[in-house]
Design a protein around this motif. Structure first.
Motif, PDB file in Angstrom:
ATOM      1  N   ASP A  30       0.898  -1.270   0.109  1.00 23.62           N
ATOM      2  CA  ASP A  30       0.018   0.053   0.144  1.00 23.62           C
ATOM      3  C   ASP A  30       0.955   1.180   0.003  1.00 23.62           C
ATOM      4  OD1 ASP A  30      -2.165  -1.346   0.235  1.00 23.62           O
ATOM      5  OD2 ASP A  30      -2.161  -1.549   2.361  1.00 23.62           O
ATOM      6  N   SER A  48       0.006   3.910  -2.757  1.00 21.98           N
ATOM      7  CA  SER A  48      -1.197   4.630  -2.522  1.00 21.98           C
ATOM      8  C   SER A  48      -1.160   5.519  -1.283  1.00 21.98           C
ATOM      9  CB  SER A  48      -2.211   3.823  -2.270  1.00 21.98           C
ATOM     10  OG  SER A  48      -3.617   4.161  -1.961  1.00 21.98           O
ATOM     11  N   SER A  49      -0.822   5.183  -0.278  1.00 22.67           N
ATOM     12  CA  SER A  49      -0.327   6.113   0.961  1.00 22.67           C
ATOM     13  C   SER A  49       0.391   7.131   0.562  1.00 22.67           C
ATOM     14  CB  SER A  49       0.164   5.237   2.076  1.00 22.67           C
ATOM     15  OG  SER A  49      -0.350   3.947   2.335  1.00 22.67           O
ATOM     16  N   ASP A  77      -1.670   9.730  -1.419  1.00 19.53           N
ATOM     17  CA  ASP A  77      -2.487  10.296  -0.548  1.00 19.53           C
ATOM     18  C   ASP A  77      -1.956  11.505   0.451  1.00 19.53           C
ATOM     19  OD1 ASP A  77      -4.643   8.748  -1.453  1.00 19.53           O
ATOM     20  OD2 ASP A  77      -4.592   7.259   0.404  1.00 19.53           O
ATOM     21  N   PHE A  78      -0.830  11.200   0.978  1.00 19.36           N
ATOM     22  CA  PHE A  78      -0.074  12.043   1.612  1.00 19.36           C
ATOM     23  C   PHE A  78       0.327  13.238   0.999  1.00 19.36           C
ATOM     24  CE2 PHE A  78       4.514  13.561   2.819  1.00 19.36           C
ATOM     25  CZ  PHE A  78       4.103  14.148   3.970  1.00 19.36           C
TER      26      PHE A  78
END
Length: 219
Positions: free
Chosen positions: A183, A186-187, A190-191
């Protein structure tokens, strides 16, 4: 791909499943989401025809290209229409006709796809929603799309640099199963998006006092 001789009543869900290589459960799920029209019923049996076959093949192709179901719904024209969507579609057609470089920029950055009729459609639902909302606020969609193409051309190198800096400066700890977490990408996205969004919201608040993101009208 397997094929079956066509018959007037069409295909059972088992036959359709074998043709497209998709489980009956997933076919029914696409139907529930509105991505697939309901089958034709004869008595207690349901039959699927060429329209269903083409739609499922299209969905499969788009998924293989990396589009999620929300994006596919927008591209297929099955997503719930928002105010300004028709104007956005007309603006895309105009951009394609009179400003091909802008249209190509939007396509190159993965913002455009094609619906079932072959017409251009915004493939990212949040972007489509934002363009529609700006149209509702009085900004011509053609202007928004033109600026969007220019913005993406400028932002792509910046995004590459930011992601490169993050990869260089942030230490990645191994997950318990060994290796980096699946992940991570994706993480990280997002950050970085949340950080950039905050910076933009701060700038908008300074440029348009009292009319920033936190001052939206209730609907």
């Amino acid at each position: 791909m397997k094929s079956f001789s066509s018959r007037p009543a069409g295909y059972t869900i088992g036959e359709l499943s074998a043709i497209v290589g998709m489980s009956p459960r997933n076919i029914r799920a696409h139907q529930t989401r509105g991505l697939l029209p309901p089958p034709v019923r004869h008595g207690r049996s349901a039959y699927y025809g060429p329209v269903h076959l083409r739609r499922l093949e299209r969905i499969t192709t788009l998924q293989e290209q990396g589009f999620n179901l929300a994006s596919i719904a927008a591209m297929l024209g099955t997503a719930t229409a928002d105010p300004g969507t028709a104007r956005t579609s007309a603006a895309l057609a105009e951009i394609a006709r009179v400003q091909p470089p802008v249209f190509c920029a939007l396509e190159r950055h993965g913002l455009l796809g094609r619906d079932d009729s072959g017409a251009a459609a915004i493939a990212r639902p949040p972007v489509a929603q934002a363009v529609a909302e700006l149209a509702g606020a009085g900004i011509p969609p053609v202007d928004v799309l033109r600026f969007l193409g220019q913005l993406m051309d400028r932002m792509a190198p910046v995004a590459d640099a930011v992601v490169g800096a993050a990869a260089e400066r942030l230490t990645v700890a191994d997950s318990p199963s060994g290796g980096a977490s699946p992940d991570l990408g994706s993480s990280l996205a997002d950050f970085l998006v949340s950080a950039f969004r905050t910076a933009v919201e701060n700038a908008v608040e300074l440029t348009f006092p009292g009319r920033g993101p936190g001052k939206r009208r209730s609907r």
